[in-house]
Design a protein around this motif. Structure first.
Motif, mmCIF file in Angstrom:
data_model
loop_
_atom_site.group_PDB
_atom_site.id
_atom_site.type_symbol
_atom_site.label_atom_id
_atom_site.label_comp_id
_atom_site.label_asym_id
_atom_site.label_seq_id
_atom_site.Cartn_x
_atom_site.Cartn_y
_atom_site.Cartn_z
ATOM 1 N N GLU A 1 -5.702 9.502 5.227
ATOM 2 C CA GLU A 1 -4.671 9.718 4.217
ATOM 3 C C GLU A 1 -4.401 8.452 3.404
ATOM 4 O O GLU A 1 -4.203 8.520 2.181
ATOM 5 C CB GLU A 1 -3.380 10.189 4.881
ATOM 6 N N ILE A 2 -4.403 7.286 4.047
ATOM 7 C CA ILE A 2 -4.144 6.041 3.318
ATOM 8 C C ILE A 2 -5.280 5.756 2.342
ATOM 9 O O ILE A 2 -5.044 5.316 1.202
ATOM 10 C CB ILE A 2 -3.943 4.875 4.308
ATOM 11 N N HIS A 3 -6.510 6.010 2.746
ATOM 12 C CA HIS A 3 -7.651 5.818 1.848
ATOM 13 C C HIS A 3 -7.541 6.747 0.645
ATOM 14 O O HIS A 3 -7.757 6.317 -0.510
ATOM 15 C CB HIS A 3 -8.954 6.082 2.604
ATOM 16 N N ARG A 4 -7.188 8.004 0.861
ATOM 17 C CA ARG A 4 -7.047 8.955 -0.247
ATOM 18 C C ARG A 4 -5.905 8.548 -1.168
ATOM 19 O O ARG A 4 -6.020 8.643 -2.402
ATOM 20 C CB ARG A 4 -6.810 10.370 0.295
ATOM 21 N N HIS A 5 -4.798 8.082 -0.579
ATOM 22 C CA HIS A 5 -3.666 7.636 -1.404
ATOM 23 C C HIS A 5 -4.067 6.464 -2.286
ATOM 24 O O HIS A 5 -3.711 6.415 -3.477
ATOM 25 C CB HIS A 5 -2.494 7.246 -0.506
ATOM 26 N N THR B 1 0.822 -1.211 0.000
ATOM 27 C CA THR B 1 0.000 0.000 0.000
ATOM 28 C C THR B 1 0.856 1.261 0.000
ATOM 29 O O THR B 1 0.561 2.225 -0.713
ATOM 30 C CB THR B 1 -0.914 0.012 1.238
ATOM 31 N N LEU B 2 1.939 1.259 0.800
ATOM 32 C CA LEU B 2 2.792 2.440 0.932
ATOM 33 C C LEU B 2 4.153 2.224 0.272
ATOM 34 O O LEU B 2 4.435 2.790 -0.775
ATOM 35 C CB LEU B 2 2.961 2.779 2.414
ATOM 36 N N ALA B 3 4.992 1.401 0.877
ATOM 37 C CA ALA B 3 6.333 1.147 0.331
ATOM 38 C C ALA B 3 6.891 -0.101 0.996
ATOM 39 O O ALA B 3 6.698 -0.304 2.208
ATOM 40 C CB ALA B 3 7.260 2.335 0.580
#
Length: 495
Positions: A388-392, A341-343
């Protein structure tokens, strides 16, 4: 007693003014090194401080400080009117003195002096490369991750006086605020009716599989995997002592009928699945098979280890809810992470299970990993809470869908004579079947000549299968275009 004249101390001690280590300590440590390795033996006389300072080109006080350090640590003794000598600190049964050799002193041992068990199954499967392009296994693009926002939140966490409570040891299964936020997020996004007590934080999917396997599998017990399946998970199961049994995988996912037939003859301890996008073929386990597999687990008592490694990425429709969301008997252990999801470098994973198992795995984890990163988990919890994770993810899914379409179009236009495939419904990799007469290893070597790394772990070639798993998430459209051009050139040259 040995004369100091026979030993070339000027060559024995090599000083550097570039580092942060004081010169006197460099002298002392290199002399200690020579003593420990048997170059300077018991009763060897060291040069006078004046003579050694002239040899080394340093101040006499520097040598005196080095000698004081040797004496303080118990390596030397001073005999009045005679000089400084190496003390009899070492065992008297030492082998014959070693002839001075600067390479011997400068190098660290290449091999151990003792034997140990070596496991072929733990060989590093991923080769490193210096190519400017690479097809991955389905990695995210860290260039589009919300790292600026994460850095701001993490910096704020560090500056808070209340964060001091996160800097000590903890007996919890992870940061409580993070687990509360994660439980709420997973309930909304995956339909998991869980609380923080059902969550154990880990450092990624692999750690989750390792911890669960170590606690749940005994030597000789049978673990069912798909044919094909995730090679690292298979290695972890084998390391735990499991017997692997592979069952077929088709367009609807892993064969539940094959699992049923096996359970009627053998005792199955665990079934490992990647149901959202089966690894490596990317197919989704059908709704009917999900229900049937849960029923079989309840009937025969086997554990379902559900690895949802890329649940967040789905393009054609809403993602299918995990098996864990419909588990009423406590048969599913669910493993996920934010690494995709992120890195990948942000090692943030989790295990979801009934509370009694979470407590047991938590006790085991503390043996190998004292606790999780409480500060980073606090920051991730705040990312989740503020959305923020949902928007990303909403932005990232559009980017990855575009790249998936672009790679599919390139393969269709450039390589349709050699490969066939179905665009995946989600995930970050595409499964492609190739003509059997092609030698995939030869193609990989050709790609490397032109700057494209095609890792061996992406290549599947045996009597029945000739296939590649091509990751597109971490390559933009221009990079994908260049990569497919190189792949086409490498294929034609391999014929």
């Amino acid at each position: 007693m040995s004369s100091p004249v026979k030993i070339p101390f000027k060559s024995l001690i090599v000083l550097s003014k570039q580092g942060n280590t004081p010169i006197y300590l460099q002298i002392a440590r290199q002399l200690i090194n020579a003593i420990q390795r048997g170059v300077l033996i018991t009763d060897t006389q060291l040069p006078g401080s004046r003579a050694l300072s002239e040899d080394l080109g340093v101040h006499r006080k520097t040598v005196i400080a080095a000698y004081d350090e040797l004496y303080t640590q118990g390596w030397t003794q001073s005999i009045p009117n005679k000089g400084t000598f190496i003390r009899n600190r070492l065992n008297n049964d030492l082998p014959d003195p070693i002839k001075y050799d600067s390479d011997y002193l400068a190098s660290y041992p290449k091999k151990t002096g003792f034997s140990f068990k070596q496991r072929i199954l733990l060989d590093r499967p991923i080769a490193l490369s210096t190519c400017h392009l690479a097809f991955s296994d389905g990695l995210p693009d860290t260039r589009i991750a919300p790292l600026d926002r994460l850095a701001k939140i993490y910096g704020g966490v560090l500056r808070r006086k209340t964060s001091v409570r996160h800097l000590g040891y903890s007996h919890l299964e992870g940061n409580e605020y993070y687990r509360d936020s994660l439980a709420y997020y997973l309930n909304n996004s995956r339909g998991l009716p869980i609380k923080k007590e059902n969550i154990l934080t880990t450092r990624g999917i692999h750690m989750g599989i390792y911890l669960a396997s170590s606690v749940l599998i005994n030597t000789g017990e049978r673990v069912v995997v798909g044919n094909l399946s995730y090679y690292i998970a298979n290695m972890i199961f084998q390391q735990a002592g499991a017997k692997l049994h592979a069952v077929p995988v088709d367009k609807e996912g892993i064969s539940v009928e094959a699992i049923r037939a096996l359970c009627e003859k053998e005792t199955v301890r665990m079934v490992y699945i990647t149901p959202h996008h089966h690894y490596p073929t990317t197919v989704t386990l059908s709704a009917e098979r999900r229900i049937e597999l849960l029923n079989l687990a309840s009937k025969y008592g086997f554990i379902i280890l559900e690895d949802d490694y890329d649940y967040d990425f789905h393009y054609t429709s809403s993602p299918v809810l995990p098996l864990a969301s419909a588990d009423s008997q406590g048969m599913v252990v669910y493993i996920g992470s934010f690494c995709k999801t992120l890195a990948p470098g942000l090692r943030t994973g989790y295990i979801i299970a009934p509370q009694n198992l979470i407590e047991e795995i938590g006790r085991f984890r503390r043996i190998v990993d004292r606790q999780s990163d409480m500060l980073m988990e606090q920051a991730l919890g705040e990312l989740l809470t503020e959305g923020e994770i949902h928007r990303h993810l909403k932005k990232a899914i559009k980017v990855y869908e575009q790249r998936c379409t672009h790679l599919s179009t390139l393969l269709k236009n450039e390589l349709s004579d050699y490969t066939s495939f179905k665009s995946p419904p989600g995930g970050l990799a595409l499964w492609s079947l190739w003509k059997k007469e092609l030698n995939l290893m030869r193609i990989s070597k050709n790609c490397a000549k032109y700057g494209l790394h095609l890792p061996q772990t992406l290549l599947y070639q045996n009597e029945l299968t000739t296939a590649m798993r091509l990751g597109f998430g971490d390559l933009n459209t221009n990079e994908l275009t260049e990569a497919v051009h190189i792949l086409k050139q490498s294929v034609t040259e391999s014929l």
